[in-house]
Design a protein around this motif. Structure first.
Motif, PDB file in Angstrom:
ATOM      1  N   ARG A 129       0.826  -1.209   0.000  1.00  0.00           N
ATOM      2  CA  ARG A 129       0.000   0.000   0.000  1.00  0.00           C
ATOM      3  C   ARG A 129       0.863   1.263   0.000  1.00  0.00           C
ATOM      4  NH1 ARG A 129      -2.784  -4.248   2.062  1.00  0.00           N
ATOM      5  NH2 ARG A 129      -5.067  -4.231   1.849  1.00  0.00           N
ATOM      6  N   PHE A 130       1.958   1.234   0.761  1.00  0.00           N
ATOM      7  CA  PHE A 130       2.878   2.371   0.759  1.00  0.00           C
ATOM      8  C   PHE A 130       3.428   2.608  -0.651  1.00  0.00           C
ATOM      9  CE2 PHE A 130       2.605   2.286   5.238  1.00  0.00           C
ATOM     10  CZ  PHE A 130       3.321   3.350   5.791  1.00  0.00           C
ATOM     11  N   LEU A 131       3.802   1.535  -1.325  1.00  0.00           N
ATOM     12  CA  LEU A 131       4.377   1.655  -2.665  1.00  0.00           C
ATOM     13  C   LEU A 131       3.350   2.171  -3.665  1.00  0.00           C
ATOM     14  CD1 LEU A 131       6.399  -1.683  -2.719  1.00  0.00           C
ATOM     15  CD2 LEU A 131       7.391   0.615  -2.758  1.00  0.00           C
ATOM     16  N   LEU A 132       2.141   1.632  -3.610  1.00  0.00           N
ATOM     17  CA  LEU A 132       1.097   2.075  -4.532  1.00  0.00           C
ATOM     18  C   LEU A 132       0.756   3.542  -4.304  1.00  0.00           C
ATOM     19  CD1 LEU A 132      -1.167  -1.097  -4.428  1.00  0.00           C
ATOM     20  CD2 LEU A 132       0.062  -0.242  -6.442  1.00  0.00           C
ATOM     21  N   GLU A 133       0.723   3.951  -3.048  1.00  0.00           N
ATOM     22  CA  GLU A 133       0.430   5.354  -2.743  1.00  0.00           C
ATOM     23  C   GLU A 133       1.493   6.293  -3.304  1.00  0.00           C
ATOM     24  OE1 GLU A 133       0.034   5.541   1.472  1.00  0.00           O
ATOM     25  OE2 GLU A 133      -1.898   4.482   1.512  1.00  0.00           O
TER      26      GLU A 133
END
Length: 293
Positions: free
Chosen positions: A18-22
């Protein structure tokens, strides 16, 4: 940029995705899904996310085509699980991850980040840093130490290898774990009104929030490769080294309800106080989350 995360449906991985996608990355999750895909189900419709259900020991290396960064989290990730079948633990945690790194280099991946553990320090009387001797006491820790030794020589100007030794992780995740000390203490207090402490509670342990682990990984991805290539970084903060008994009281006070402490079992052989100055001084990385939170 495309990032492949092995073990991406796990405790750290499900947060990291989720951090990467954000941050706008295209993300591939490679995971055996032993615990199902509940932790990542909401991501499956994201056009920048791809799930590959497979094992690091035999996945088709063609999935590495076009990948820029591999974050290698896949492992049997605690000591009791590691001791159930030591040969299997070495097969996954050591040989499997060496395979991931070597194939990554062969297929043109530019960066490889290895998720290691401060457990490689085992038992130490003095404060330890990245240059200290290792003293791994369990199959899980020994596998990580062996992998570190074989991974670093793979680094060259076209393949950046970075080792991250995580402190004991805590905090809420989409694939929750309650075998980790802070999470276990909180659960015990919630369900039983008492905090369980292993042995005499005098053993020392460094801690780090799962969100700070994700932030550290991204800091490595976005750092100058000349600075992080072939380097080992402890991930945590100097103000989160605790004696286990002190940690128990901190948790009880933070939750704000009456509590008792109950001791159980033999003393934990693992005890180490870790210096996290390197990642702060070189990468200006500071943790943001606390046990009280």
């Amino acid at each position: 940029m495309q990032v492949l995360v092995t073990g991406g449906a796990g405790y750290i991985g499900s947060m990291l995705l989720r951090f990467l996608l954000e941050r706008g990355y295209d993300v591939i999750c490679l995971d055996r899904l032993f615990f199902g895909k509940k932790s990542i189900v909401e991501l499956l419709d994201n056009p920048r996310f791809k799930l590959i259900k497979d094992d690091i020991r035999w996945f088709d290396p063609k999935v590495l085509h076009g990948v820029d960064v591999v974050v290698d989290l896949a492992a049997l990730s605690n000591d009791p699980a590691g001791e159930l079948d030591p040969a299997k633990t070495y097969d996954i945690n050591y040989l499997g991850r060496i395979r991931v790194a070597r194939l990554s280099k062969e297929y043109g991946v530019r960066r490889y980040i290895f998720a290691s553990t401060c457990s490689v320090y085992g038992f130490q009387d003095e404060i330890v840093n990245e240059n200290s001797r290792l003293n791994p006491l369990t199959t899980y820790a020994k596998s990580a130490a062996l992998a570190e030794k074989d991974l670093l020589p793979l680094a060259d100007r076209s393949f950046t290898v970075t080792i991250l030794r995580f402190a004991t992780v805590y905090g809420l995740s989409y694939r929750m774990r309650f075998d980790l000390v802070v999470n276990a203490m909180v659960l015990s207090l919630y369900k039983r009104g008492k905090i369980m402490v292993s042995g005499d509670g005098k053993q020392k342990r460094p801690l780090v929030h799962v969100k700070d682990v994700c932030r550290a990984i991204i800091r490595i991805i976005e750092s100058d490769p000349d600075i992080v290539n072939g380097e080992i970084f402890n991930v945590g903060s100097n103000d989160q080294n605790f004696k286990i008994i002190d940690l128990a009281h901190k948790i009880g006070k933070a939750i704000g309800k009456p509590y008792k402490i109950e001791f159980y079992g033999d003393p934990d052989r693992r005890s180490y106080h870790v210096d996290f100055s390197k990642i702060r001084n070189i990468l200006n990385f500071r943790t943001e989350h606390t046990v009280e939170e």
